[in-house]
Scaffold this motif. Structure first.
Motif, mmCIF file in Angstrom:
data_model
loop_
_atom_site.group_PDB
_atom_site.id
_atom_site.type_symbol
_atom_site.label_atom_id
_atom_site.label_comp_id
_atom_site.label_asym_id
_atom_site.label_seq_id
_atom_site.Cartn_x
_atom_site.Cartn_y
_atom_site.Cartn_z
ATOM 1 N N SER C 44 38.788 35.631 33.800
ATOM 2 C CA SER C 44 37.948 34.506 34.197
ATOM 3 C C SER C 44 37.049 34.789 35.396
ATOM 4 N N CYS C 45 37.474 35.648 36.332
ATOM 5 C CA CYS C 45 36.836 35.646 37.652
ATOM 6 C C CYS C 45 35.749 36.685 37.843
ATOM 7 N N GLY C 46 35.781 37.752 37.071
ATOM 8 C CA GLY C 46 34.730 38.756 37.190
ATOM 9 C C GLY C 46 34.820 39.675 38.403
ATOM 10 N N ALA C 47 35.856 39.532 39.230
ATOM 11 C CA ALA C 47 35.978 40.401 40.408
ATOM 12 C C ALA C 47 36.074 41.868 39.998
ATOM 13 N N CYS C 48 36.494 42.101 38.780
ATOM 14 C CA CYS C 48 36.732 43.447 38.269
ATOM 15 C C CYS C 48 35.537 44.002 37.504
ATOM 16 N N THR C 49 34.386 43.339 37.591
ATOM 17 C CA THR C 49 33.232 43.745 36.767
ATOM 18 C C THR C 49 32.722 45.138 37.136
ATOM 19 N N SER C 59 36.763 44.860 33.792
ATOM 20 C CA SER C 59 37.612 46.046 33.617
ATOM 21 C C SER C 59 39.095 45.697 33.579
ATOM 22 N N CYS C 60 39.435 44.438 33.822
ATOM 23 C CA CYS C 60 40.821 44.018 33.666
ATOM 24 C C CYS C 60 41.143 43.745 32.202
ATOM 25 N N THR C 61 40.122 43.758 31.360
ATOM 26 C CA THR C 61 40.339 43.427 29.951
ATOM 27 C C THR C 61 39.778 44.531 29.055
#
Ligand SMILES: Cc1cc2nc3c(=O)[nH]c(=O)nc-3n(C[C@H](O)[C@H](O)[C@H](O)COP(=O)(O)OP(=O)(O)OC[C@H]3O[C@@H](n4cnc5c(N)ncnc54)[C@H](O)[C@@H]3O)c2cc1C
Ligand code: FES
Ligand code: FES
Lengths: 767, 270, 154
Positions: C44-49, C59-61
């Motif tokens: 949901s948050c996109g911090a890992c984009t 990148s978490c998914t």
């Protein structure tokens, strides 16, 4: 007045940013440190049930699992737990580190699982076998107040504490022509910093604990953690890595932090913990959670006379900071208005939900929301424009401190000017015209305009006395300088702001100034960052330290240059001390530091809390067929005295406005009747994105305070405080002509649509 | 949130993927974009022990005209389906639907085949292909078969796909220039639909009004019989069985369905 | 365990990893590139984009295994010879970051957005960043930063 050429008041770009933009911050989970090599990973098995007795915990299946190191339950941990924060609260409300015997909310930690790596934590955690014998849960604070289901049967009541007026005035509304009363929910929200909670713990060979902890004040965390662990604070060092947002919820220390430290000691290995969002939503404190009853009385001509606020504060399962919030709410109850009589009362209860703590504004947004809603209800009742009711009743401008009739001493303010500025910036009259036109032509999309006038309290002291903060500045022989501060930034930009203040006094370029904080060995005292206190106390301390340092430098230079100190001044272009009239005779601060260490530690003490204020106007569109609200505009006047760096100040305001609007429109931690949280992920918890929010329109107003030489009041929470009721009022205003008087937050499409249905059905019924 | 352990296998073509599926049986799951499956595995709501990654089957990532149908390979991402000129021209409803899914990052990974196979009743593309009157091509050990979208969605997250089959192609009637309408009612821009409506050529499909995407049959019948938009839309919630959740109860969902169907029918941008 | 090779910021990185290793953890723990953060459990948050073959992904998914043979770009690879990338420079100039936790993901999402649409409107930026949450900035300055970066790159 600042000298010409001062950088104070200018938009200086942040010195923090290059690192954050290129390598990223070093948050607790990013730390690489020799002391943490071969650290074990700590995780928590949490209760899936809101209220139950634990009948058995079986850890045998874990032992064979890959990566398993250890597992612990309450029996293993001989730690006293977190005692209530108010001395008047029964000690039996103490919160255990791990649930012992009874679980009281979904998410309460029950067992600790320690694994070699974090990828194994869930594999192992799944194998913990806990049996629960369910007890009836109590989720609704009003039901909790009836004491039918008790969270702490020993205590005999769910009421933690009560705050009552000295004597209830039965005639409070005696001389009022109109009295309106309403129940208002200030809903439970999640602070939701993007960085969740984390910790890293390492015991040294000297049996001293070093704890890396995202926090808002290392010294406060040190005291809290020491108490949880039963340690003397001299044996505990807190180090603060970069912190990914806190919003009030990272003050002090949580039971999990104590558990991590305990594990590290028990296993004689460093230990780390970084929680997942799910844990964070369940077990970091929530905010707000007040049920309010407002009663407001006055005359048909718009004059307000009396106001009563009754609060039921849901504290969640254990009374933490939640039990302190109503005192602030009560203190700020009358807001910016001149009532003849104000009365307030509060009762704090425990429920089978996550404990309540501080969240941006902490107690004050609740006060503003209540009174601003009440004023609108009153305006609707007498059929007067809400702007006019406010104009009639705001306290006039004042420069001398003034009592608010509810226990607060407002330092300075000009509420009418703030309101007028916000109204004219919004184009209020044009908005009202457009609203009328849309209504007239039967537009499906109606316009709503909402106002809020607010005043809040920032930088208050504690039981220890008047508000104060320390700062240390040292100039080094290489021309650089270090500032140590007791404040604790986590996004606010103190490294830039404090460097600006020192640079302005000493002439050392800000790039050469390093600001350090959050290491209790380096900065043993400090109040941290919260309650919007940093600039007005921490910043003021830095400025004071810089001035004192300049004085010392002058005295030392006088010796060196064999001059009269009175003839010496600081040359800010060269960071040097020069002789007036002969600028070629100079000694730089760096040279002075080469001769003897050149530093000053000082404490700035303020006479009291300051009271920033402002006015917000929200414009929303409501689709009457679906109920959908859209926030079109948010105009804010936030007067926090003199602004040091408008870039940073505006950023604080934007963030606050977004969080405030989010509470009005989107966010709520929802529990079902059994106490199951329904919004424990970011997929379900309606944290808004850029797509849900507009650009904000900020207007400037600066009414200085005399409480510090900077003339600054707190600004960090202001945005959150006015925007929530402004947006809520706007939503209700959009459909007010249909007979809608109130819609609880978050004002979702469904609630708006239902309110329209009820109002129109009622109207038809009356025909 | 880390998935439970599994074995990872990469398929290089459809035949290989079918072999792997046969070999690993029930334990295995196909992995396309992974944007439904991995989130469920991270929450440990799904725990396949073998993942067969089909994302690299280049033979399933295409968009082409095939007579009077537009053929879309199952591995075309939402971004591709949303942006491809061919889809925008020949099946604008589908392109629009794909472009509203989640957020850009989700659209860069998620595939049309994955979305249809996952069959979330609240999802965009299942409703859109239903409205479009698509035909889905499934390939299994016995070769290929075609299933109408109307027969594909059989229930709550269930489809006509057999465990040993792969959805390989989506065949869409070419509808260049025909009016269509699409309404997705959300709280936040990247949320799933609280209620969704897709309509083209007299067909009206609903999302999140039952355990599977479904057609508003009464509305369609009324339209066919010459009823006006409002009268037809009034029937949109007939025979629906919407859930109650955080966002809406059945009564509100039914109301939304009527309003949104009216809007979709009257907007019908050409 | 499986062998994967991913080109990260132009450099080939190979490792034996668990099949379940998420790309974000491959970057953080195998490559020791820790700017990319994890902020949620639900994509949901996109911090890992990060960018995967040039487009933004969470990148978490994504499994490290799925990225095998592909190219990944993280915020650490953006600046060239000490010069901030125009998006980074604009985030600084417009104060588009506070605590910095969402920032690496937000910057990469913005880079991806501008590649796809070099001249976005405010509305397009807001919708384009719908997958990235920020708790600090209220997005105002992030949106301004992307607008400014578009100007600067034009
Ligand atoms: C944050 C977020 C927001 C989202 N928002 C939306 C939204 O607004 N609207 C919406 O519609 N969707 C939304 N989605 C879901 C998204 O569209 C998914 O990408 C899609 O549903 C699944 O496609 P995939 O390729 O990722 O499938 P995968 O996750 O790889 O697979 C999904 C399922 O389908 C099976 N499968 C995949 N491909 C095939 C095939 N070719 N043949 C047979 N079986 C197959 C898999 O075995 C698995 O069971 C969202 C997802 C996320 C993470
Ligand atoms: S961590 Fe990937 S989206 Fe939140
Ligand atoms: S800057 Fe803190 S979350 Fe965005």
């Amino acid at each position: 007045m600042q000298p010409r050429g001062s950088i104070l008041g200018t938009r200086v770009q942040r010195v923090e940013d290059p690192q954050l933009l290129t390598r990223g911050g070093v948050y607790t989970d990013d730390l690489v440190d020799d002391a943490l090599a071969s650290a074990v990973h700590v995780s928590f098995v949490r209760s899936p049930i809101a209220h139950a007795r634990i009948t058995s915990i079986d850890l045998t299946a874990l032992r064979a699992a890959p990566g398993f190191v250890a597992a612990f339950t309450a029996e293993d941990l001989a730690l006293p737990g977190a005692r209530p924060m108010l001395a008047t609260i029964d000690e039996r409300f103490t919160r255990p580190i791990l649930a012992a015997g009874t679980v009281r909310y979904v998410g309460e930690p029950v067992a600790i699982v320690v694994t070699e790596g974090y990828y194994q934590a869930e594999d192992v955690g799944e194998l913990v076998d806990i049996e629960y014998d369910p007890l009836p849960p109590v989720v609704d604070p009003l039901a909790a107040g009836r004491d039918e289901v008790l969270l702490f049967p020993d205590v005999g009541t769910n009421t933690v504490c009560e705050f009552l007026p000295e004597h209830r005035d039965e005639q409070l509304f005696e001389n009022c022509e109109v009295v309106v009363s309403s129940e208002i929910v200030n809903q439970r929200v999640a602070p939701a910093p993007l960085e969740t909670r984390a910790a890293a713990a390492s015991w040294g060979s000297d049996d001293r604990l070093t704890m890396w902890l995202p926090n808002q004040g290392a010294q406060t965390s040190q005291r809290a953690l020491a108490a949880l662990l039963g340690l003397d604070i001299s044996r505990l060092r807190i180090v603060t890595p970069d912190v990914g947002g806190a919003f009030g919820a990272k003050f002090g220390a949580d039971p999990e932090h104590a558990a991590v430290a305990w594990v590290a000691r028990e296993l004689a290995r460093p230990a780390r913990w970084s929680e997942q969002r799910y844990d964070n939503m369940l077990a970091m404190t929530h905010g707000r959670a007040q049920l309010q009853t407002v009663t407001i009385g006055g005359d048909r001509d718009g004059k307000l006379r009396a106001y009563r606020l009754d609060v039921v504060q849901d504290c969640g399962a254990y009374p933490a900071i939640g039990a302190l919030l109503p005192s602030l709410t009560r203190m700020m109850a009358p807001g910016t208005y001149r009532f003849e009589r104000v009365e307030s009362a509060a009762r704090c209860v425990v429920t089978n939900t996550t404990p309540i703590g501080a969240y941006r504004g902490a107690g004050r947004p609740e006060a503003t929301a209540a009174v601003e809603r009440a004023v609108d209800l009153f305006a609707a009742e007498i059929g007067m424009d809400p702007a006019d009711v406010r104009r009639r009743n705001l306290l006039p401008a004042f420069a001398e401190p003034q009592e608010n009739g509810s226990g607060a001493l407002y330092d300075s303010g000009d509420y009418p000017a703030a309101l007028e500025l916000a109204l004219s910036a919004a184009g209020y009259d044009d908005l009202r015209r457009e609203q009328a036109e849309r209504r007239e032509r039967g537009d499906v999309r109606l316009l709503g305009i909402g106002l809020a006038s607010y005043v809040e309290i920032t930088g208050g002291g504690d039981e220890a006395g008047a508000p104060s903060e320390n700062a240390l500045i040292e100039v080094h022989p290489d021309g650089t300088a270090t500032i140590l501060t007791g404040t604790s930034p986590h996004g606010q930009g103190h490294a830039t702001a404090w460097a600006m203040l020192a640079s302005d006094e000493l002439g050392i370029p800000i790039e050469l100034i390093t600001v350090r904080h959050g290491d209790t060995d380096l900065v043993p005292e400090g109040g941290g960052t919260g309650g919007s206190r940093s600039l007005q106390q921490g910043g003021a301390a830095v400025q004071q330290a810089a001035r004192e340092l300049a004085d010392i430098a002058r005295l030392r230079a006088a010796d060196m240059l064999e001059a009269n100190p009175d003839d010496l001044r600081i040359d800010r272009d060269r960071a040097a001390i020069t002789v007036a009239g002969s600028p070629h005779v100079a000694v730089t601060l760096a040279e002075l530091a080469g001769v003897e260490r050149l530093f000053v530690r000082t404490v700035f003490t303020a006479p009291g809390a300051t009271f920033p204020f402002g006015a917000h106007v929200a414009v929303v569109e409501v689709d009457t067929e679906t109920g959908r609200p859209t926030l079109l505009r948010l105009i804010s006047v936030d007067d926090a005295g003199v602004v040091l760096n408008p870039l940073l100040a505006d950023g604080q305001r934007h963030g606050g406005l977004a969080q405030g609007a989010a509470q009005a429109l989107f966010e709520e931690m929802v529990y079902d009747d059994d106490g199951n949280p329904l919004t424990a992920t970011f997929a379900d918890y309606a944290f808004p994105s850029a797509a849900e929010l507009p650009m904000f329109q900020l207007e400037t107003m600066e009414t200085p305070t005399t409480y510090n030489p900077l003339g600054a009041k707190g600004l960090g929470e202001a945005g959150t405080i006015g925007s929530t009721p402004a947006v809520q009022n706007a939503v209700i205003d959009a459909v007010a002509h249909l007979g809608v008087r109130h819609i609880d937050m978050p004002t979702t499409s469904r609630r708006i649509w239902e309110a329209i249905q009820t109002a129109t059905t009622n109207a038809e019924g009356r025909l | 949130m880390i998935p439970a352990p599994f074995e990872y296998l990469r398929a290089h073509d459809v035949a290989h993927a079918l072999d792997l599926l046969r070999e690993h049986g029930d334990e295995a799951k196909l992995l396309a974009g992974g944007h439904s499956l991995l989130p469920m595995m991270k929450l440990r709501l799904a725990r396949p022990t073998v993942l067969i990654d089909i994302a690299e089957l280049a033979d399933l990532d295409y968009v082409r005209v095939d007579g009077d149908t537009l053929a879309v390979g199952a591995l075309a991402t939402h971004a591709r389906v949303g942006e491809a000129e061919l889809v925008r021209a020949e099946a604008p409803l589908i392109a629009h639907s794909a472009s509203l899914i989640g957020d850009p990052q989700v659209r860069h990974r998620g595939t049309i085949g994955g979305s249809l196979a996952h069959a979330d009743p609240a999802a965009d593309l299942p409703m859109a292909v239903l409205a479009a009157g698509a035909t889905l091509v499934l390939e299994g050990p016995a070769g290929r078969r075609e299933v109408d979208a109307d027969d594909f969605f059989t229930g709550f997250f269930t489809t006509a796909l057999e465990p040993d089959e792969i959805l390989v192609e989506i065949r869409l009637p070419r509808r260049a220039g025909e009016p269509w309408g699409y309404e997705k009612f959300v709280r936040r821009s990247n949320d799933w639909a609280i209620v969704g409506v897709a309509t083209v050529a007299g067909r009206v499909a609903l999302a999140n009004m039952g355990s599977a995407p479904l057609r508003a049959a009464e509305t369609e019948r009324a339209l066919a019989a010459g009823a006006g938009i409002d009268a037809a839309a009034e029937l949109a919630a007939e025979n629906t069985d919407p859930v109650s959740d955080l966002h809406a109860d059945p009564a509100y969902r039914r109301h939304l369905a009527r309003v949104l169907v009216a809007r979709a029918l009257s907007s019908a941008p050409g | 365990m499986i062998q994967v090779e991913v080109t990260v910021n132009g450099e080939a990185r190979s490792a034996e990893v668990e099949p379940r290793l998420l790309l974000v953890h491959f970057l953080r723990d195998v490559c020791r590139l820790r700017a990319t953060n994890v902020g949620c459990d639900t994509t949901s948050c996109g911090a890992c984009t990060v960018l995967l073959d040039g487009v933004s992904v969470k990148s978490c998914t994504v499994l490290a295994a799925q990225a095998d043979g592909h190219e990944v770009a993280t915020v650490e690879g953006l600046a060239r010879e000490g010069e901030l990338h125009p998006v980074q420079a604009a985030f600084r100039a417009e104060h588009g970051l506070q605590c910095g936790f969402c920032t690496p993901g937000m910057v990469m999402a913005s880079v991806g957005l501008l590649q796809a649409n070099p001249h976005p409107t405010e509305e397009e930026i807001r919708i384009g960043l719908e997958g990235n949450l920020c708790r600090c900035t209220g997005y105002h300055n992030i949106v301004r930063a992307v607008l400014a970066a578009a100007e600067a790159e034009a």
